[in-house]
Design a protein around this motif. Structure first.
Motif, PDB file in Angstrom:
ATOM      1  N   LEU A   1       0.832  -1.201   0.000  1.00  0.00           N
ATOM      2  CA  LEU A   1       0.000   0.000   0.000  1.00  0.00           C
ATOM      3  C   LEU A   1       0.870   1.256   0.000  1.00  0.00           C
ATOM      4  CD1 LEU A   1      -2.757  -1.044   2.582  1.00  0.00           C
ATOM      5  CD2 LEU A   1      -2.968  -0.940   0.089  1.00  0.00           C
ATOM      6  N   GLY A   2       2.030   1.166   0.617  1.00  0.00           N
ATOM      7  CA  GLY A   2       2.943   2.296   0.673  1.00  0.00           C
ATOM      8  C   GLY A   2       3.508   2.686  -0.685  1.00  0.00           C
TER       9      GLY A   2
ATOM     10  N   GLU B   1       4.134  13.143   0.114  1.00  0.00           N
ATOM     11  CA  GLU B   1       5.530  13.236  -0.295  1.00  0.00           C
ATOM     12  C   GLU B   1       5.722  12.835  -1.750  1.00  0.00           C
ATOM     13  OE1 GLU B   1       7.605  10.922   2.602  1.00  0.00           O
ATOM     14  OE2 GLU B   1       7.716  12.597   4.030  1.00  0.00           O
ATOM     15  N   GLN B   2       4.772  12.076  -2.290  1.00  0.00           N
ATOM     16  CA  GLN B   2       4.856  11.687  -3.700  1.00  0.00           C
ATOM     17  C   GLN B   2       4.012  12.581  -4.597  1.00  0.00           C
ATOM     18  OE1 GLN B   2       4.633   7.493  -4.567  1.00  0.00           O
ATOM     19  NE2 GLN B   2       5.626   6.909  -2.662  1.00  0.00           N
TER      20      GLN B   2
ATOM     21  N   THR C   1      -5.713   4.627  12.724  1.00  0.00           N
ATOM     22  CA  THR C   1      -5.473   5.996  12.287  1.00  0.00           C
ATOM     23  C   THR C   1      -3.993   6.216  11.991  1.00  0.00           C
ATOM     24  OG1 THR C   1      -7.356   6.758  13.600  1.00  0.00           O
ATOM     25  CG2 THR C   1      -5.788   8.422  12.886  1.00  0.00           C
ATOM     26  N   HIS C   2      -3.119   5.572  12.744  1.00  0.00           N
ATOM     27  CA  HIS C   2      -1.680   5.651  12.476  1.00  0.00           C
ATOM     28  C   HIS C   2      -1.395   5.205  11.048  1.00  0.00           C
ATOM     29  CE1 HIS C   2       2.695   4.622  13.900  1.00  0.00           C
ATOM     30  NE2 HIS C   2       2.655   4.915  12.608  1.00  0.00           N
ATOM     31  N   LEU C   3      -1.930   4.068  10.646  1.00  0.00           N
ATOM     32  CA  LEU C   3      -1.706   3.556   9.295  1.00  0.00           C
ATOM     33  C   LEU C   3      -2.305   4.492   8.250  1.00  0.00           C
ATOM     34  CD1 LEU C   3      -2.370  -0.247   9.870  1.00  0.00           C
ATOM     35  CD2 LEU C   3      -0.162   0.837   9.400  1.00  0.00           C
ATOM     36  N   ALA C   4      -3.501   5.001   8.536  1.00  0.00           N
ATOM     37  CA  ALA C   4      -4.139   5.926   7.595  1.00  0.00           C
ATOM     38  C   ALA C   4      -3.297   7.177   7.399  1.00  0.00           C
ATOM     39  CB  ALA C   4      -5.537   6.286   8.092  1.00  0.00           C
ATOM     40  N   VAL C   5      -2.815   7.748   8.503  1.00  0.00           N
ATOM     41  CA  VAL C   5      -1.987   8.952   8.420  1.00  0.00           C
ATOM     42  C   VAL C   5      -0.661   8.641   7.721  1.00  0.00           C
ATOM     43  CG1 VAL C   5      -0.677  10.633   9.777  1.00  0.00           C
ATOM     44  CG2 VAL C   5      -3.033  10.097  10.392  1.00  0.00           C
ATOM     45  N   GLY C   6      -0.086   7.479   8.022  1.00  0.00           N
ATOM     46  CA  GLY C   6       1.164   7.095   7.368  1.00  0.00           C
ATOM     47  C   GLY C   6       1.020   7.004   5.862  1.00  0.00           C
ATOM     48  N   LEU C   7      -0.096   6.443   5.399  1.00  0.00           N
ATOM     49  CA  LEU C   7      -0.350   6.379   3.960  1.00  0.00           C
ATOM     50  C   LEU C   7      -0.546   7.778   3.384  1.00  0.00           C
ATOM     51  CD1 LEU C   7      -2.750   3.289   3.802  1.00  0.00           C
ATOM     52  CD2 LEU C   7      -0.409   3.420   2.918  1.00  0.00           C
TER      53      LEU C   7
ATOM     54  N   ALA D   1      -3.889   3.999  -4.827  1.00  0.00           N
ATOM     55  CA  ALA D   1      -4.386   5.331  -5.181  1.00  0.00           C
ATOM     56  C   ALA D   1      -4.355   5.543  -6.681  1.00  0.00           C
ATOM     57  CB  ALA D   1      -3.571   6.402  -4.471  1.00  0.00           C
ATOM     58  N   ALA D   2      -3.318   5.040  -7.329  1.00  0.00           N
ATOM     59  CA  ALA D   2      -3.215   5.174  -8.780  1.00  0.00           C
ATOM     60  C   ALA D   2      -4.363   4.456  -9.478  1.00  0.00           C
ATOM     61  CB  ALA D   2      -1.870   4.622  -9.258  1.00  0.00           C
ATOM     62  N   ASP D   3      -4.838   3.362  -8.866  1.00  0.00           N
ATOM     63  CA  ASP D   3      -5.923   2.573  -9.459  1.00  0.00           C
ATOM     64  C   ASP D   3      -7.296   2.931  -8.907  1.00  0.00           C
ATOM     65  OD1 ASP D   3      -4.028   1.228 -10.954  1.00  0.00           O
ATOM     66  OD2 ASP D   3      -3.785  -0.385  -9.483  1.00  0.00           O
TER      67      ASP D   3
END
Length: 266
Positions: A91-92, A126-127, A114-120, A97-99
């Motif tokens: 997922l990282g 950043e991309q 929420t940690h995982l959601a924010v990390g994504l 998201a592209a699809d």
């Protein structure tokens, strides 16, 4: 010096303020290193590109309205072994998201959804991707008000803009049918057009009760789950871990999952 001043003025007129401000220092550095003209120009342009990238990240971060700064790398997979590390790494890459795929994170409070959601989200920012983070209650109230005022289409256009839309803490409070119908409008509008990351402490079987309408809940799930990755986190709460260790919290209450069913990635 007149040539340098002309160059600085031209850089400013071309909208290259960072290169203009550092022109003197980069000229001195190039002279000391005896850099070819092409290398000097590449160095100056790289400064401008880097500065613009930083400004873009800062702007996207501000617009995202993230509640805190937590990255995927800091997630404690050892404490939450039910989380598939390989899936999170996948997922990282932001291929979801592209699809236009969705990410659904289920589990009791405090397990790191929420940690995982924010990390994504931070990875996406950043991309170069646009992100918007919202608590479910905030979103539902906004959509409900918009529908009541016949402005739902206008609000949906706003929520269609970000590449990744996060709906956090879905199911903490029940919602009325007006809000449920408005949420369906949003999910339907983003279907295969933009990604949704949703966190919830409710299993899918409970969504009809949360939304006050099983038919609307089924329609929302149909679109959310068609192209999705679903993680059901079953571990203990990070927030209660230390209290449990110290004996201040009954261990029998820690780690209980309110989700009604075990879900695999679809």
């Amino acid at each position: 010096m007149m040539a340098v001043e002309r160059c600085r003025g031209d850089l400013e007129r071309l909208g290259l303020p960072h290169a203009a401000s550092l022109l003197d220092s980069r000229l001195d550095a190039a002279a000391k290193k005896e850099l070819p003209y092409a290398d000097f120009l590449a160095d100056l342009l790289r400064i401008e590109v880097h500065a613009r990238d930083e400004q873009g990240r800062a702007r996207r971060r501000k617009l995202a309205k993230l509640p805190f700064d937590r990255r995927l790398e800091s997630f404690d997979f050892a404490f939450q072994p039910s989380v598939d590390k390989r899936l999170i790494k996948e997922l990282g890459t932001l291929s979801f998201a592209a699809d236009g795929q969705n990410v659904i994170l289920l589990g009791p409070p405090g397990v790191g959804k929420t940690h995982l959601a924010v990390g994504l989200c931070i990875t996406a920012i950043e991309q170069g991707e646009s992100v918007l983070f919202l608590r479910a209650g905030q979103l539902m109230e906004d959509l409900r008000k918009a529908q009541a005022l016949n402005r739902l289409e206008q609000r949906l256009r706003f929520y269609l803009k970000p590449k990744v839309l996060v709906i956090d803490e879905f199911g903490v409070w029940p919602y009325d049918r007006l809000a449920a119908n408005a949420l369906f409008g949003l999910i339907a509008a983003r279907y295969e057009r933009g990604s949704v990351i949703l966190t919830s402490n409710k299993g899918f079987g409970d969504w009809g009760e949360v939304l006050g309408d099983p038919v609307v809940a089924s329609a929302i799930l149909d679109r959310l789950l068609h192209h999705s990755h679903v993680l059901n986190i079953k571990g203990e709460s990070y927030r209660l871990r230390e209290k449990k260790k110290s004996g201040l919290f009954p261990s029998a209450l820690v780690g209980l999952s309110p989700t009604s069913q075990e879900v695999k990635r679809s």
